[in-house]
Enzyme design. Structure first.
Site, PDB file in Angstrom:
ATOM      1  N   TYR A 142       0.816  -1.214   0.000  1.00  0.00           N
ATOM      2  CA  TYR A 142       0.000   0.000   0.000  1.00  0.00           C
ATOM      3  C   TYR A 142       0.851   1.266   0.000  1.00  0.00           C
ATOM      4  O   TYR A 142       0.445   2.288  -0.533  1.00  0.00           O
ATOM      5  CB  TYR A 142      -0.905   0.043   1.237  1.00  0.00           C
ATOM      6  CG  TYR A 142      -2.263  -0.579   1.057  1.00  0.00           C
ATOM      7  CD1 TYR A 142      -2.387  -1.938   0.775  1.00  0.00           C
ATOM      8  CD2 TYR A 142      -3.423   0.177   1.178  1.00  0.00           C
ATOM      9  CE1 TYR A 142      -3.626  -2.511   0.622  1.00  0.00           C
ATOM     10  CE2 TYR A 142      -4.673  -0.395   1.028  1.00  0.00           C
ATOM     11  CZ  TYR A 142      -4.768  -1.734   0.752  1.00  0.00           C
ATOM     12  OH  TYR A 142      -6.004  -2.301   0.599  1.00  0.00           O
ATOM     13  N   LYS A 192       2.514 -15.492   3.065  1.00  0.00           N
ATOM     14  CA  LYS A 192       2.756 -16.261   1.841  1.00  0.00           C
ATOM     15  C   LYS A 192       4.250 -16.563   1.805  1.00  0.00           C
ATOM     16  O   LYS A 192       4.972 -16.205   0.866  1.00  0.00           O
ATOM     17  CB  LYS A 192       2.289 -15.440   0.616  1.00  0.00           C
ATOM     18  CG  LYS A 192       2.283 -16.185  -0.690  1.00  0.00           C
ATOM     19  CD  LYS A 192       1.169 -17.205  -0.822  1.00  0.00           C
ATOM     20  CE  LYS A 192       1.321 -18.014  -2.095  1.00  0.00           C
ATOM     21  NZ  LYS A 192       0.401 -19.167  -2.172  1.00  0.00           N
ATOM     22  N   ASP A 224      -3.653 -18.202   0.911  1.00  0.00           N
ATOM     23  CA  ASP A 224      -4.658 -18.883   0.058  1.00  0.00           C
ATOM     24  C   ASP A 224      -5.431 -19.911   0.879  1.00  0.00           C
ATOM     25  O   ASP A 224      -6.646 -20.035   0.777  1.00  0.00           O
ATOM     26  CB  ASP A 224      -3.991 -19.509  -1.183  1.00  0.00           C
ATOM     27  CG  ASP A 224      -2.732 -20.307  -0.879  1.00  0.00           C
ATOM     28  OD1 ASP A 224      -2.244 -20.271   0.270  1.00  0.00           O
ATOM     29  OD2 ASP A 224      -2.216 -20.968  -1.808  1.00  0.00           O
ATOM     30  N   ASP A 248      -6.672  -6.686   4.029  1.00  0.00           N
ATOM     31  CA  ASP A 248      -7.769  -6.016   3.321  1.00  0.00           C
ATOM     32  C   ASP A 248      -8.724  -7.064   2.755  1.00  0.00           C
ATOM     33  O   ASP A 248      -9.940  -6.987   2.920  1.00  0.00           O
ATOM     34  CB  ASP A 248      -7.199  -5.144   2.195  1.00  0.00           C
ATOM     35  CG  ASP A 248      -8.286  -4.447   1.405  1.00  0.00           C
ATOM     36  OD1 ASP A 248      -9.226  -3.917   2.029  1.00  0.00           O
ATOM     37  OD2 ASP A 248      -8.213  -4.440   0.156  1.00  0.00           O
ATOM     38  N   ASP A 252     -12.597  -8.439   4.446  1.00  0.00           N
ATOM     39  CA  ASP A 252     -13.862  -8.385   3.690  1.00  0.00           C
ATOM     40  C   ASP A 252     -14.503  -9.767   3.643  1.00  0.00           C
ATOM     41  O   ASP A 252     -15.717  -9.904   3.781  1.00  0.00           O
ATOM     42  CB  ASP A 252     -13.621  -7.911   2.245  1.00  0.00           C
ATOM     43  CG  ASP A 252     -13.925  -6.433   2.071  1.00  0.00           C
ATOM     44  OD1 ASP A 252     -13.832  -5.685   3.073  1.00  0.00           O
ATOM     45  OD2 ASP A 252     -14.258  -6.019   0.947  1.00  0.00           O
TER      46      ASP A 252
HETATM   47  C1  IPM Z   1     -10.630  -0.799   3.644  1.00  0.00           C
HETATM   48  C2  IPM Z   1     -10.790  -0.237   2.256  1.00  0.00           C
HETATM   49  C3  IPM Z   1      -9.600   0.657   1.954  1.00  0.00           C
HETATM   50  C4  IPM Z   1      -8.346  -0.192   1.991  1.00  0.00           C
HETATM   51  C5  IPM Z   1      -9.724   1.415   0.622  1.00  0.00           C
HETATM   52  C6  IPM Z   1     -11.005   2.215   0.549  1.00  0.00           C
HETATM   53  C7  IPM Z   1      -8.544   2.293   0.373  1.00  0.00           C
HETATM   54  O1  IPM Z   1     -10.926  -1.268   1.332  1.00  0.00           O
HETATM   55  O2  IPM Z   1     -10.591  -0.007   4.608  1.00  0.00           O
HETATM   56  O3  IPM Z   1     -10.550  -2.015   3.782  1.00  0.00           O
HETATM   57  O4  IPM Z   1      -7.991  -0.837   1.000  1.00  0.00           O
HETATM   58  O5  IPM Z   1      -7.707  -0.214   3.055  1.00  0.00           O
HETATM   59 MG    MG Z   2     -11.078  -3.198   2.190  1.00  0.00          MG
END
Ligand code: IPM
Ligand code: MG
Length: 363
Positions: A142, A192, A224, A248, A252
């Protein structure tokens, strides 16, 4: 206690859900004799529209002066085609970096009241989901340099750098082990290391830090496999610790399998200074202005703000109990609606939580 909160409403449904979050944390704090004061600052697309900068310097200044930062969401199709430095996401990444918020705590919980929404098979859901993703937030690909795009051998070529130093790994490992001590005392470190040098160093340093935490069980998993195990049997996980990019993606995934993205909160913390508290979901531009958004992830991020950011555990407990009571009474926004429940909008849901906060100490 008297504390200052910097509010970053951002874009899309941001302002609507943050209004409810603010009402809820103010009410919960008041129940325990605390006073919160609030100040707004611009971030994201709204800040781009107003001052051509997704993170104006005065926003950073206001955040630094606050005891905690309460953020809703940034982004939207309106700014998708803007150059990288004018994208709303740049504001979010920028404030994380500016405040040194290296630790992102993302709990994924299957609320018993919402078990029907879980995307996994009944027998898997029955085992429950109660895990915490500890994601490193200010390093990795990042932020790694060099990055960019250039011509190589006549072809457009783009590149980023995945990079971690041992101190960055050590401090996030400490966060994860400390968090595990307050939970079920298990840490799974995700990397990884069969392919990447950064991951090999990651694994070595995490193992090294673990030597000081004999009461916590440490395992390692390739990313993975971790992605697969999260859908196969999430009940095996307590704390997952991982780098920025893997975190990240996995956070999710962990959030989505609970079926209630609109319920999940997060905290981003540094070694000193204010923490930042925000829902896991995005700015849902399609829902903005309809009054249908679910404010509960923001309200529950408010509970994390009270507990972790301001050290007001009773107020945080009270707020969480009020959310459960509201759900138990059958109130649901559209995203978590099931037959037999009562459909409410964003403001009604928020008001119901505030009512339950006020009732809590009167019984
Ligand atoms: C999160 C989001 C952010 C990230 C984006 C919006 C930059 O996906 O907070 O998980 O990738 O960190
Ligand atoms: Mg995210």
């Amino acid at each position: 206690m008297k504390k200052r909160i910097c509010l970053l409403a951002g874009d899309g449904i941001g302002p609507e859900i943050l209004t409810q979050g603010v009402a809820a944390i103010a009410a919960a704090a008041r129940e325990y004799g605390h006073e919160l004061t609030f100040e707004h600052a611009l971030i994201g697309g709204t800040a781009v529209d107003n001052c051509s900068n997704p993170l104006p310097p005065e926003t950073v200044e206001k955040c630094r002066m606050a005891d905690a930062v309460y953020l809703a969401a940034v982004g939207g199709p309106k700014w998708d085609a803007f150059p990288p430095e004018l994208r709303p996401e740049k504001g979010l990444l920028g404030i994380r970096k500016a405040l040194g918020l290296f630790a992102n705590l993302r709990p994924a919980v299957l609320w018993p009241e919402l078990a029907g929404a879980c995307l996994l098979r009944g027998q898997t859901a029955d085992k429950g989901i109660d895990l915490l993703v500890v994601r490193e937030l200010t390093g990795d690909v990042y932020f790694g340099q060099p990055r960019g795009e250039e011509r190589r051998d006549g072809r457009r070529t783009a590149f980023n750098t995945m990079i971690y130093d041992e101190d960055e790994i050590r401090r996030i490992a400490v966060t994860a082990f400390d968090a595990a001590r307050l939970r079920r005392k298990k840490v799974c470190s995700v990397d990884k290391s069969n392919v990447l040098e950064t991951s090999r160093l990651w694994r070595e340093i995490v193992t090294d830090v673990h030597a000081g935490y004999n009461d916590v069980k440490l395992t390692h998993m390739y990313v993975d496999n971790a992605a697969m195990q999260l859908v196969r049997d999430p009940s095996q996980f307590d704390v997952l610790v991982t780098g920025n990019l893997f975190g990240d993606i996995l956070s999710d995934e962990a959030a989505a399998i609970t079926g209630s993205l609109g319920m999940l909160a997060s905290a981003s913390l540094g070694s000193s200074g204010p923490g930042l508290f925000e829902p896991i979901h995005g700015s849902a531009p399609d829902l903005a202005g309809t009054g249908a958004a679910n404010p509960l992830a923001t309200i529950l991020s408010g509970a994390m703000l009270l507990r972790i950011g301001l050290n007001m555990p009773e107020a945080a407990d009270c707020l969480e109990a009020a959310v459960r009571k509201t759900l138990a009474a059958g109130l649901r926004t559209r995203d978590i609606m099931e037959p037999g429940n009562t459909l409410v909008g964003c403001a009604e849901m928020g008001q119901a939580v505030v009512e339950n906060i006020k009732k809590a100490n009167k019984n």
